[in-house]
Design a protein around this motif. Structure first.
Motif, PDB file in Angstrom:
ATOM      1  N   CYS A 275      -8.522   3.203  -0.837  1.00  0.00           N
ATOM      2  CA  CYS A 275      -8.995   2.204   0.122  1.00  0.00           C
ATOM      3  C   CYS A 275      -8.847   2.682   1.565  1.00  0.00           C
ATOM      4  CB  CYS A 275      -8.294   0.866  -0.092  1.00  0.00           C
ATOM      5  SG  CYS A 275      -6.519   0.925   0.097  1.00  0.00           S
TER       6      CYS A 275
ATOM      7  N   SER B 281       0.850  -1.191   0.000  1.00  0.00           N
ATOM      8  CA  SER B 281       0.000   0.000   0.000  1.00  0.00           C
ATOM      9  C   SER B 281       0.887   1.243   0.000  1.00  0.00           C
ATOM     10  CB  SER B 281      -0.940   0.010   1.205  1.00  0.00           C
ATOM     11  OG  SER B 281      -0.218   0.284   2.389  1.00  0.00           O
TER      12      SER B 281
ATOM     13  N   SER C 145      -7.893   2.128  -6.870  1.00  0.00           N
ATOM     14  CA  SER C 145      -8.990   2.547  -5.998  1.00  0.00           C
ATOM     15  C   SER C 145      -8.442   3.091  -4.690  1.00  0.00           C
ATOM     16  CB  SER C 145      -9.882   1.348  -5.675  1.00  0.00           C
ATOM     17  OG  SER C 145     -10.471   0.875  -6.849  1.00  0.00           O
TER      18      SER C 145
ATOM     19  N   LEU D 158     -13.399  -2.076   0.549  1.00  0.00           N
ATOM     20  CA  LEU D 158     -13.001  -1.744   1.913  1.00  0.00           C
ATOM     21  C   LEU D 158     -13.435  -0.321   2.247  1.00  0.00           C
ATOM     22  CD1 LEU D 158     -11.513  -2.381   4.510  1.00  0.00           C
ATOM     23  CD2 LEU D 158      -9.349  -1.850   3.368  1.00  0.00           C
ATOM     24  N   CYS D 159     -13.278   0.560   1.285  1.00  0.00           N
ATOM     25  CA  CYS D 159     -13.717   1.943   1.469  1.00  0.00           C
ATOM     26  C   CYS D 159     -15.239   1.993   1.641  1.00  0.00           C
ATOM     27  CB  CYS D 159     -13.270   2.736   0.248  1.00  0.00           C
ATOM     28  SG  CYS D 159     -13.557   4.477   0.335  1.00  0.00           S
TER      29      CYS D 159
ATOM     30  N   THR E 109     -10.017  -3.384  -2.578  1.00  0.00           N
ATOM     31  CA  THR E 109      -9.721  -1.976  -2.266  1.00  0.00           C
ATOM     32  C   THR E 109     -10.935  -1.036  -2.282  1.00  0.00           C
ATOM     33  OG1 THR E 109      -8.774  -1.822  -4.480  1.00  0.00           O
ATOM     34  CG2 THR E 109      -7.228  -2.005  -2.654  1.00  0.00           C
ATOM     35  N   PRO E 110     -11.723  -0.969  -3.371  1.00  0.00           N
ATOM     36  CA  PRO E 110     -12.872  -0.053  -3.307  1.00  0.00           C
ATOM     37  C   PRO E 110     -13.923  -0.526  -2.306  1.00  0.00           C
ATOM     38  CG  PRO E 110     -12.985  -1.360  -5.310  1.00  0.00           C
ATOM     39  CD  PRO E 110     -11.656  -1.655  -4.674  1.00  0.00           C
TER      40      PRO E 110
END
Ligand code: FES
Length: 318
Positions: free
Chosen positions: A55, A20, A53, A121-122, A118-119
């Motif tokens: 996150c 990350s 994305s 998790l957001c 990733t998206p």
């Protein structure tokens, strides 16, 4: 394109092959606000641009966080991110864009395949913040390849997340029909991951009675294309009347560039929509993952970075 200069303030190995990057303005000023599901275009050393994305929690404006899976089989973007981008470096990114927005729903199902988390998790952070009813199923090859496992397990929404490891015992594997059962027309499904994962989820959801409007997807990278039967075709530029031949192994963007006609591109693989061009005549052979089936059926626009032609000629509004 609005672009921002950001500094890499932290680079963290999150799981096997996944790193990350936390990005912030060098002067500490707030970054543009974003919503869950957003991505940024990152200009990578070596001249590539890739979409990642965001996150982190969309409430944050002091940083953006992206995560990159190192994929040696890809065209070099992810390897360059892992090897050539380090803490302290300054890179350029676009302002956040959202092609995968979260809709209000009485219940939301999030299905992540690998780095496709990733998206989602957001989204999970956002749904938890507004006390919405949701479940996140997160499928990976193994615990070691599961980015943010610790962070998710200690989050306030840990009880809404189910991990599924391909290499793990049968009992913890995702029972997709069971996860998709009992949906009402108001429920919403978000899926992100490799093409095979998405296709499997979408076909199972449709077989379980989910309608297309309830299913939202974002591909992680392009689906592999069978190019063996590709043939050449002509593109005609409406403003000049000139025609150019696109050979079987070429794409429209390359051919037009060779003749001094520049089309703005970003992902070059039919994911981002940057290169969209209007089609005035002819039938495109859509190879992108950007347009919906309904949009593709209209045949009035296409993505020249990857799409081709079914008709002999395409007349472009250029
Ligand atoms: Fe991204 Fe064509 S450049 S869809």
């Amino acid at each position: 394109m609005d672009s921002l200069e950001v500094k890499v303030i932290r680079k963290t190995l999150e799981a096997e092959g996944i790193t990350s990057f936390e990005l912030a303005r060098a002067d500490g000023a707030p970054l543009p606000a974003f919503s869950a599901g957003s991505h940024v275009d990152v200009q990578i050393p070596g001249g590539l641009t890739r979409q990642y994305s965001l996150c982190n929690d969309a409430i944050e404006q002091h940083r953006y966080r992206i995560a990159v899976l190192r994929d040696p089989a890809s065209r070099g973007g992810s390897v360059a991110m892992h090897e050539a981008v380090n803490e302290g470096d300054v890179i350029r990114i676009s302002a956040p864009k959202n092609h995968f927005p979260l809709q209000h729903a009485p219940r939301t199902l999030l299905l992540a395949g690998g780095i496709g988390v990733t998206p989602l998790l957001c989204m999970a952070q956002r749904l938890a913040a507004i006390h919405a009813d949701f479940t996140l199923h997160y499928c990976t090859r193994s615990a070691e390849r599961t980015a943010f496992r610790q962070e998710i397990s200690s989050s306030a929404f840990a009880d809404k997340v189910f991990f599924h490891f391909d290499a793990g015992p049968a009992g913890q594997k995702l029972d997709l029909p069971a996860a998709l059962a009992g949906a009402t027309p108001e429920h919403q499904l978000y899926v992100c991951g490799p093409a095979g994962f998405i296709d499997h989820v979408v076909s199972t959801a449709k077989a379980s009675g989910w309608r297309s409007e309830q299913i939202h997807l974002e591909y992680f990278g392009a689906a592999p294309q069978d190019t063996a039967s590709d043939t050449g075709f002509e593109v005609k530029i409406a403003s000049t009347g000139k025609s150019y031949t696109v050979g079987a192994a070429q794409n429209v963007v390359q051919v037009l560039k060779d003749h001094g006609i520049e089309i703005l591109t970003s992902c070059e693989q039919g994911v981002c929509g940057t290169c969209i061009t209007r089609v005035l005549e002819g039938e495109p052979d859509h190879r992108d993952m950007y347009f919906t089936d309904e949009e593709k059926a209209k045949n009035d626009q296409f993505t020249p970075c990857c799409s081709r032609a079914k008709s002999k000629t395409l007349v472009l509004d250029l």
